[in-house]
Design a protein around this motif. Structure first.
Motif, PDB file in Angstrom:
ATOM      1  N   LEU A 244      -5.536  10.555   1.381  1.00 30.75           N
ATOM      2  CA  LEU A 244      -4.167  10.391   0.901  1.00 30.75           C
ATOM      3  C   LEU A 244      -3.264   9.886   2.015  1.00 30.75           C
ATOM      4  CD1 LEU A 244      -3.743  13.555  -1.350  1.00 30.75           C
ATOM      5  CD2 LEU A 244      -4.584  11.289  -1.947  1.00 30.75           C
ATOM      6  N   ASN A 245      -3.536  10.326   3.243  1.00 29.44           N
ATOM      7  CA  ASN A 245      -2.714   9.877   4.371  1.00 29.44           C
ATOM      8  C   ASN A 245      -2.860   8.378   4.599  1.00 29.44           C
ATOM      9  OD1 ASN A 245      -1.688  12.417   4.886  1.00 29.44           O
ATOM     10  ND2 ASN A 245      -3.300  12.945   6.359  1.00 29.44           N
ATOM     11  N   LEU A 246      -4.086   7.856   4.438  1.00 33.20           N
ATOM     12  CA  LEU A 246      -4.296   6.420   4.630  1.00 33.20           C
ATOM     13  C   LEU A 246      -3.601   5.626   3.527  1.00 33.20           C
ATOM     14  CD1 LEU A 246      -5.554   4.111   6.187  1.00 33.20           C
ATOM     15  CD2 LEU A 246      -7.657   4.417   4.862  1.00 33.20           C
ATOM     16  N   THR A 247      -3.634   6.147   2.300  1.00 33.17           N
ATOM     17  CA  THR A 247      -2.938   5.470   1.202  1.00 33.17           C
ATOM     18  C   THR A 247      -1.450   5.354   1.512  1.00 33.17           C
ATOM     19  OG1 THR A 247      -4.536   6.369  -0.388  1.00 33.17           O
ATOM     20  CG2 THR A 247      -2.474   5.510  -1.280  1.00 33.17           C
ATOM     21  N   LYS A 248      -0.867   6.425   2.029  1.00 27.07           N
ATOM     22  CA  LYS A 248       0.558   6.405   2.362  1.00 27.07           C
ATOM     23  C   LYS A 248       0.835   5.537   3.583  1.00 27.07           C
ATOM     24  CE  LYS A 248       3.164   9.951   1.534  1.00 27.07           C
ATOM     25  NZ  LYS A 248       3.825  11.272   1.475  1.00 27.07           N
ATOM     26  N   LYS A 249      -0.148   5.430   4.467  1.00 27.04           N
ATOM     27  CA  LYS A 249       0.021   4.589   5.649  1.00 27.04           C
ATOM     28  C   LYS A 249      -0.015   3.109   5.280  1.00 27.04           C
ATOM     29  CE  LYS A 249      -2.008   3.592  10.185  1.00 27.04           C
ATOM     30  NZ  LYS A 249      -3.109   3.913  11.138  1.00 27.04           N
ATOM     31  N   GLU A 250      -0.886   2.753   4.346  1.00 26.18           N
ATOM     32  CA  GLU A 250      -1.048   1.347   3.965  1.00 26.18           C
ATOM     33  C   GLU A 250       0.060   0.858   3.040  1.00 26.18           C
ATOM     34  OE1 GLU A 250      -3.093  -1.193   4.759  1.00 26.18           O
ATOM     35  OE2 GLU A 250      -3.855   0.075   6.369  1.00 26.18           O
ATOM     36  N   PHE A 251       0.584   1.756   2.191  1.00 25.51           N
ATOM     37  CA  PHE A 251       1.563   1.341   1.188  1.00 25.51           C
ATOM     38  C   PHE A 251       2.791   2.237   1.237  1.00 25.51           C
ATOM     39  CE2 PHE A 251      -2.554   0.021  -0.468  1.00 25.51           C
ATOM     40  CZ  PHE A 251      -2.313  -1.307  -0.795  1.00 25.51           C
ATOM     41  N   THR A 252       3.952   1.614   1.274  1.00 25.58           N
ATOM     42  CA  THR A 252       5.185   2.387   1.200  1.00 25.58           C
ATOM     43  C   THR A 252       5.423   2.821  -0.240  1.00 25.58           C
ATOM     44  OG1 THR A 252       6.597   0.469   0.729  1.00 25.58           O
ATOM     45  CG2 THR A 252       6.158   0.985   3.054  1.00 25.58           C
ATOM     46  N   LEU A 253       6.276   3.804  -0.421  1.00 18.88           N
ATOM     47  CA  LEU A 253       6.596   4.268  -1.769  1.00 18.88           C
ATOM     48  C   LEU A 253       7.159   3.133  -2.614  1.00 18.88           C
ATOM     49  CD1 LEU A 253       7.030   6.460  -3.912  1.00 18.88           C
ATOM     50  CD2 LEU A 253       9.218   6.995  -2.812  1.00 18.88           C
ATOM     51  N   GLU A 254       8.005   2.321  -2.037  1.00 18.22           N
ATOM     52  CA  GLU A 254       8.608   1.207  -2.772  1.00 18.22           C
ATOM     53  C   GLU A 254       7.547   0.261  -3.320  1.00 18.22           C
ATOM     54  OE1 GLU A 254      10.896  -2.022  -0.709  1.00 18.22           O
ATOM     55  OE2 GLU A 254      12.570  -1.121  -1.801  1.00 18.22           O
ATOM     56  N   GLU A 255       6.462   0.071  -2.561  1.00 19.63           N
ATOM     57  CA  GLU A 255       5.415  -0.860  -2.973  1.00 19.63           C
ATOM     58  C   GLU A 255       4.568  -0.326  -4.123  1.00 19.63           C
ATOM     59  OE1 GLU A 255       4.028  -3.517   0.763  1.00 19.63           O
ATOM     60  OE2 GLU A 255       3.632  -1.377   0.987  1.00 19.63           O
ATOM     61  N   VAL A 256       4.522   0.979  -4.296  1.00 20.10           N
ATOM     62  CA  VAL A 256       3.666   1.556  -5.340  1.00 20.10           C
ATOM     63  C   VAL A 256       4.483   2.319  -6.380  1.00 20.10           C
ATOM     64  CG1 VAL A 256       1.645   1.694  -3.850  1.00 20.10           C
ATOM     65  CG2 VAL A 256       3.245   3.614  -3.921  1.00 20.10           C
ATOM     66  N   MET A 257       5.761   2.025  -6.449  1.00 19.11           N
ATOM     67  CA  MET A 257       6.647   2.737  -7.365  1.00 19.11           C
ATOM     68  C   MET A 257       6.251   2.548  -8.826  1.00 19.11           C
ATOM     69  SD  MET A 257       9.338   4.710  -7.031  1.00 19.11           S
ATOM     70  CE  MET A 257      10.280   4.210  -5.604  1.00 19.11           C
ATOM     71  N   TYR A 258       5.604   1.409  -9.121  1.00 21.25           N
ATOM     72  CA  TYR A 258       5.239   1.112 -10.508  1.00 21.25           C
ATOM     73  C   TYR A 258       4.439   2.238 -11.149  1.00 21.25           C
ATOM     74  CZ  TYR A 258       0.479   0.182  -8.930  1.00 21.25           C
ATOM     75  OH  TYR A 258      -0.773   0.324  -8.406  1.00 21.25           O
ATOM     76  N   ALA A 259       3.675   2.979 -10.344  1.00 15.33           N
ATOM     77  CA  ALA A 259       2.816   4.030 -10.893  1.00 15.33           C
ATOM     78  C   ALA A 259       3.623   5.151 -11.540  1.00 15.33           C
ATOM     79  CB  ALA A 259       1.923   4.603  -9.796  1.00 15.33           C
ATOM     80  N   PHE A 260       4.870   5.293 -11.146  1.00 10.77           N
ATOM     81  CA  PHE A 260       5.693   6.399 -11.638  1.00 10.77           C
ATOM     82  C   PHE A 260       6.731   5.948 -12.663  1.00 10.77           C
ATOM     83  CE2 PHE A 260       4.236   7.323  -7.340  1.00 10.77           C
ATOM     84  CZ  PHE A 260       3.585   8.533  -7.543  1.00 10.77           C
ATOM     85  N   ILE A 261       6.729   4.662 -12.988  1.00 10.90           N
ATOM     86  CA  ILE A 261       7.723   4.114 -13.914  1.00 10.90           C
ATOM     87  C   ILE A 261       7.080   3.846 -15.269  1.00 10.90           C
ATOM     88  CG2 ILE A 261       9.236   2.152 -14.379  1.00 10.90           C
ATOM     89  CD1 ILE A 261       9.649   1.880 -11.371  1.00 10.90           C
TER      90      ILE A 261
END
Length: 373
Positions: A244-261
């Motif tokens: 999970l730490n690597l996922t957060k390191k590679e992608f910012t929240l803004e870049e993966v926001m679609y998952a929560f919309i």
């Protein structure tokens, strides 16, 4: 003003019945209020988002595939319409609930989560799932379902650990799968991305703060639905060394926001939309996942019409035939209209033989062909 005059005159014809006149008046009011909606449907990367953006005078309100970097399984509805009264632009976001996300993760990981070796939690999931399947009443099945979801609750350490184990097992199976380049396996990989994002970011303080809001300025969210740069390369690093730490390191929240919309509604000043008097809905890909399919079907059910974008190859593709067959089966065939994407296949526009072939296929599927396609 011409458009408003024409709308005001619709229904005022003495030769039509009262029933038809009433139907026209209802449609007219929908146009006035921006409630007349058109659902945009097409296979993945067939120009759907580009078409929606064209409706919005070229503004990029819906993310495009960006050279194969798009995600088939985001299941996010993007709606765009002109302001009804004021000229003020705005964006409304509907966030996915925890229940929605749990259901989605279960769809992605259910088989694996129930088969973790030497796991008491996996055994409990299998047991509850069997009881749910054998339940004699809907209420009983609902209770088992709630119990099941409480076990895989990713906000609890026990549930999160189980789902992380399931993701790792899925990634191992993917690496060893001889068919990992196939469409079905790639779709599963897209869904694993979704699961990894949710597990990494759901409890993020910034996300929690954003989810307290529903109304935004268009400029504030312009990056929320765009696909990240170097998408595949960065994800491959996460797949090979999952954490999970690597996922957060590679992608910012803004870049993966679609998952929560769940849904985005743009209110934008657009001459095209103003003339049309409609709301355009960019639907997620049908058959990309069960969740995407249900989301798209719900949008199509509520839409006044469905615009199906045909890729414009020599004939309908198997994926197009599959989607169109389903639309007929669920009873939406009478409100489907067709358009050919000439941009990707410009020669099709002047190739009568190709158009005739597509028309013949549509007729065989139960749609009435039209030479104006």
């Amino acid at each position: 003003m011409v458009e408003k005059f024409l709308l005001s005159e619709t229904g005022n014809f003495p030769s039509i019945s009262e029933e038809v006149s009433n139907q026209i008046n209802v449609t007219r009011e929908r146009c006035y209020e921006g409630l007349f909606s058109i659902a945009l449907i097409a296979p993945f990367q067939s120009g759907k988002s580009t078409t929606l953006n064209a409706f919005a005078d070229g503004r990029e309100v819906s993310p495009r595939g960006l050279g194969g970097g798009g995600i088939k399984t985001s299941a996010c509805l993007v709606k765009v319409q002109n302001p009804h009264k004021s000229r003020e632009e705005s964006v409304k976001i509907t966030w996915r609930t925890k229940q929605d996300l749990l259901e989605r993760l279960d769809e992605i990981l259910e088989t694996t989560a129930r088969s973790i070796p030497n796991s008491e939690i996996s055994r409990r999931l299998r047991e509850i799932s069997n009881k749910e399947a054998e339940a004699e009443t809907e209420e009983e099945a609902k209770q088992y379902r709630e119990e099941y979801l409480s076990i895989i609750d990713f906000t609890k350490p026990e549930g999160k650990t189980l789902l992380e184990q399931a993701v790792r097992k899925e990634l191992e199976e993917y690496e060893n799968n001889p068919a990992k380049g196939s469409e079905g396996v790639q779709n599963q990989l897209d869904m694993l991305r979704f699961a990894m994002i949710v597990l990494a970011y759901y409890n993020d303080p910034m996300l929690k703060e954003l989810k307290n809001k529903t109304n935004f300025e268009p400029k504030d969210i312009e990056n929320y639905l765009k696909f990240p740069d170097n998408f595949e390369r960065r994800w491959n690093k996460c797949f090979k060394n999952y954490s999970l730490n690597l996922t957060k390191k590679e992608f910012t929240l803004e870049e993966v926001m679609y998952a929560f919309i769940e849904e985005v509604t743009y209110i934008v000043n657009s001459e095209n939309l103003k003339k049309l008097g409609v709301k355009i809905i960019d639907c997620p890909g049908i058959f990309a996942s069960k969740y995407d399919t249900l989301t798209a079907l719900q949008a199509m059910q509520e839409a006044s019409a469905i615009l199906f974008l045909i890729s414009g190859n020599k004939q309908l593709s198997q994926s197009e035939i599959k989607v169109l067959s389903m639309l007929r089966e669920v009873g939406y065939g009478n409100k489907v209209f067709f358009s050919i994407n000439y941009r990707n296949n410009p020669k099709t526009k002047t190739n009568k033989a190709v158009i005739d072939t597509i028309l013949e296929q549509l007729q065989q599927l139960g749609f009435k062909g039209d030479s104006q396609l």
